[in-house]
Design a protein around this motif. Structure first.
Motif, PDB file in Angstrom:
ATOM      1  N   GLU A  89       0.907  -1.167  -0.055  1.00  0.00           N
ATOM      2  CA  GLU A  89      -0.045  -0.034  -0.038  1.00  0.00           C
ATOM      3  C   GLU A  89       0.630   1.262  -0.015  1.00  0.00           C
ATOM      4  O   GLU A  89       0.520   2.216  -0.668  1.00  0.00           O
ATOM      5  CB  GLU A  89      -1.023   0.090   1.036  1.00  0.00           C
ATOM      6  N   ALA A  93       1.009   4.238  -2.739  1.00  0.00           N
ATOM      7  CA  ALA A  93       0.670   5.478  -2.358  1.00  0.00           C
ATOM      8  C   ALA A  93       1.862   6.258  -2.874  1.00  0.00           C
ATOM      9  O   ALA A  93       1.446   7.442  -3.291  1.00  0.00           O
ATOM     10  CB  ALA A  93       0.578   5.587  -0.882  1.00  0.00           C
ATOM     11  N   TYR A 111      -4.593  15.390  -1.667  1.00  0.00           N
ATOM     12  CA  TYR A 111      -5.281  14.123  -1.468  1.00  0.00           C
ATOM     13  C   TYR A 111      -4.415  12.775  -1.260  1.00  0.00           C
ATOM     14  O   TYR A 111      -4.260  12.044  -0.475  1.00  0.00           O
ATOM     15  CB  TYR A 111      -6.410  13.779  -1.825  1.00  0.00           C
ATOM     16  N   ARG A 115      -2.864  10.293   1.729  1.00  0.00           N
ATOM     17  CA  ARG A 115      -3.134   8.774   1.737  1.00  0.00           C
ATOM     18  C   ARG A 115      -1.726   8.255   2.020  1.00  0.00           C
ATOM     19  O   ARG A 115      -1.801   7.261   2.522  1.00  0.00           O
ATOM     20  CB  ARG A 115      -3.703   8.537   0.604  1.00  0.00           C
ATOM     21  N   GLN A 118      -0.763   8.534   5.853  1.00  0.00           N
ATOM     22  CA  GLN A 118      -1.665   7.542   6.274  1.00  0.00           C
ATOM     23  C   GLN A 118      -0.975   6.078   6.311  1.00  0.00           C
ATOM     24  O   GLN A 118      -0.772   5.361   7.066  1.00  0.00           O
ATOM     25  CB  GLN A 118      -2.963   7.236   5.916  1.00  0.00           C
TER      26      GLN A 118
END
Length: 399
Positions: A89, A93, A111, A115, A118
Motif C-alpha cells: 500500500e 501511495a 489528497y 493517503r 496514512q
C-alpha cells in the motif's frame, strides 16, 4: 566564615578541654599520601581525591534502547502478513504521489499525499511491532548466553570524592548543627574558649579495612559505627561509601554534637552528669539521626515492636547494647525520652543539664528542679510511668 564569628568562634570552647594525642594523621598519611583538602566552618577535612563509584559515569549520555516486547507465534505471523500488505500500500501511495507531481495536479496531489502519510504511519506501526519482538528474541538469546559465561565485573566509574559525597555541605551543615545546640546561650560556655574555625580535623577513608585498622574504641552506647574521634576530640575518622550517603549528614552531626555535649557537661558539672539516655536522646534529636549507621550500610526499621521496647528503667540505667537492633531501639526511645525535656525551652533544659550530677544513678534527683508540663505529671515517677504510653508506644506505629 566571618558570618559565624559571632557564635561559632565561641562555640568551639566545647572542644578545648580535651587532652592532645597523636590522632589519626600519621596512619592516614600512610593510607592516602596525597589527599585533597579544604576548610569549612569548624572543620579542616582531608579525603582521597577520587572515589570508585558503582555504575556508569552519569556525565556520559546513555542511548535509550528500543523497548522489547514479545508477540505470540500467531500475532507475529499476522504482523508479518500485515507488514507485507502495508508495504505494498505504501509503495502504491508513493507511486501515486510521484505521478501527480509530474502531472502538476495540485488538487489530486494534496489528497494523495494525505493517503501516503496514512499508509506510512500504519506501515511504521506494524514494522515497529515486529522489530520489538525481534529485539525481545535477541535479548533472550543474550541472557541465555550470559548465564553460560562467567559473571562480568560490575561497572564502575571514577568520581570526585568531594562532590560525590557532598563533603562541603556536610561540614557546613554540621557547623550549623553545633551552633544551634540549646545550651550555647549560656555565657559561661560561649565566653570560655574562643576557638578559631577549622579546629577539628576530619580524615575521610573509603576503605573498610583501613577504617577498622585506624578507628578508636566506640562509646558505651553509640548508633554511629562509621565515624570515630580520637582522645583529643579534635580529630575525626570517617568511613563513607555509596550505601551510607542517605544518613551520612545525620551521623556526622550526631558525633560532633556528642563531643560538644560531653565538653559542655565537663565544663559546667561533672562527667556523665546527665546520664546516657539524655546524652544519646539529645544529640540524636539535634542531629536528626533515626538509624544506626555501620560500615556495611544503615540499619533501619520502619517501626519498633512493642514487645521489644526497653522499659523506662532500662533506658535510664542501660546494660551493654549487644546488637544493632537493640542500639536502634535505644536510639529512638532515647529521642522520645528526651523530647519533653528539650521542649521545656533553652533556659529550663540548660538549667537541668547544669544541675545534673552522677549520671544514670542520680536521674531521679536530677529531675527534682524540673517543672514538667501537666501531661507528664508532677515528678520523676509519674514521668517514667507515662513514658511507655505517651512516648514509646507511638514508635511502634507507622506515621
Amino acid at each position: 566564615m566571618k558570618a559565624f564569628l559571632g557564635s561559632s568562634l565561641l562555640v568551639l570552647a566545647l572542644f578545648c578541654a580535651a587532652e592532645l594525642s597523636a590522632g589519626f594523621g600519621e596512619g592516614y598519611g600512610a593510607y592516602c599520601k596525597a589527599p585533597a583538602s579544604f576548610k569549612e566552618g569548624l572543620f579542616e577535612i582531608y579525603y582521597p581525591p577520587k572515589h570508585v563509584a558503582p555504575g556508569p559515569d552519569p556525565s556520559v549520555t546513555q542511548v535509550v534502547a528500543q523497548v522489547a516486547k514479545q508477540l505470540s507465534p500467531e500475532e507475529y505471523a499476522h504482523a508479518k502478513e500485515e507488514l507485507a500488505r502495508r508495504s505494498k500500500e505504501l509503495a502504491e501511495a508513493e507511486k501515486r504521489v510521484n505521478k501527480l507531481k509530474e502531472e502538476f495536479d495540485e488538487e489530486a496531489l494534496e489528497y494523495a499525499e494525505m493517503r501516503y502519510k496514512q499508509a506510512k504511519s500504519k506501515h511504521d506501526e506494524v514494522n515497529s511491532k515486529i522489530k520489538s519482538h525481534d529485539l525481545w528474541v535477541e535479548e533472550q538469546k543474550n541472557k541465555a548466553k550470559k548465564k553460560a559465561e562467567k559473571p562480568k565485573v560490575k561497572e564502575t566509574h571514577q568520581a570526585e570524592t568531594e562532590k560525590y559525597f557532598r563533603l562541603r555541605n556536610v561540614m557546613r551543615n554540621a557547623t550549623t548543627a553545633v551552633t544551634m545546640m540549646h545550651f550555647l546561650g549560656d555565657n559561661a560556655v560561649t565566653n570560655h574558649f574562643p576557638w578559631p574555625d577549622a579546629s577539628i580535623k576530619v580524615y575521610v577513608v573509603n576503605d573498610k579495612a583501613v577504617y577498622k585498622k585506624l578507628k578508636t574504641k566506640r562509646p558505651f552506647i553509640c548508633p554511629v559505627e562509621n565515624i570515630c574521634m580520637d582522645k583529643s576530640g579534635k580529630e575525626m575518622l570517617v568511613y563513607v561509601d555509596e550505601k551510607l550517603t542517605n544518613n551520612f549528614q545525620a551521623a556526622f552531626n550526631y558525633m560532633v554534637c556528642g563531643k560538644a555535649f560531653d565538653e559542655f557537661m565537663e565544663l559546667v558539672t561533672v562527667k556523665d552528669g546527665a546520664g546516657d539516655v539524655v546524652r544519646v536522646g539529645y544529640c540524636a534529636n539535634a542531629a536528626n539521626l533515626n538509624v544506626v549507621t555501620t560500615v556495611d550500610g544503615d540499619y533501619d526499621l520502619p517501626v519498633l515492636e512493642e514487645k521489644k521496647l526497653f522499659l523506662a528503667s532500662q533506658m535510664i540505667d542501660p546494660s551493654a547494647i549487644d546488637s544493632r537492633e537493640r542500639c536502634l531501639y535505644y536510639l529512638r526511645q532515647a529521642k522520645a525520652f528526651t523530647k519533653p525535656l528539650i521542649d521545656l525551652g533553652d533556659s529550663e533544659f540548660t538549667t537541668f543539664l547544669k544541675n545534673a550530677k552522677g549520671g544514670n544513678s542520680r536521674m531521679r534527683r536530677n529531675f527534682e528542679p524540673i517543672r514538667l508540663p501537666k501531661e507528664w505529671g508532677d515528678g520523676f515517677d509519674t514521668f517514667c510511668m507515662r513514658l511507655h504510653e505517651q512516648a514509646f508506644l507511638p514508635l511502634t506505629k507507622s506515621k
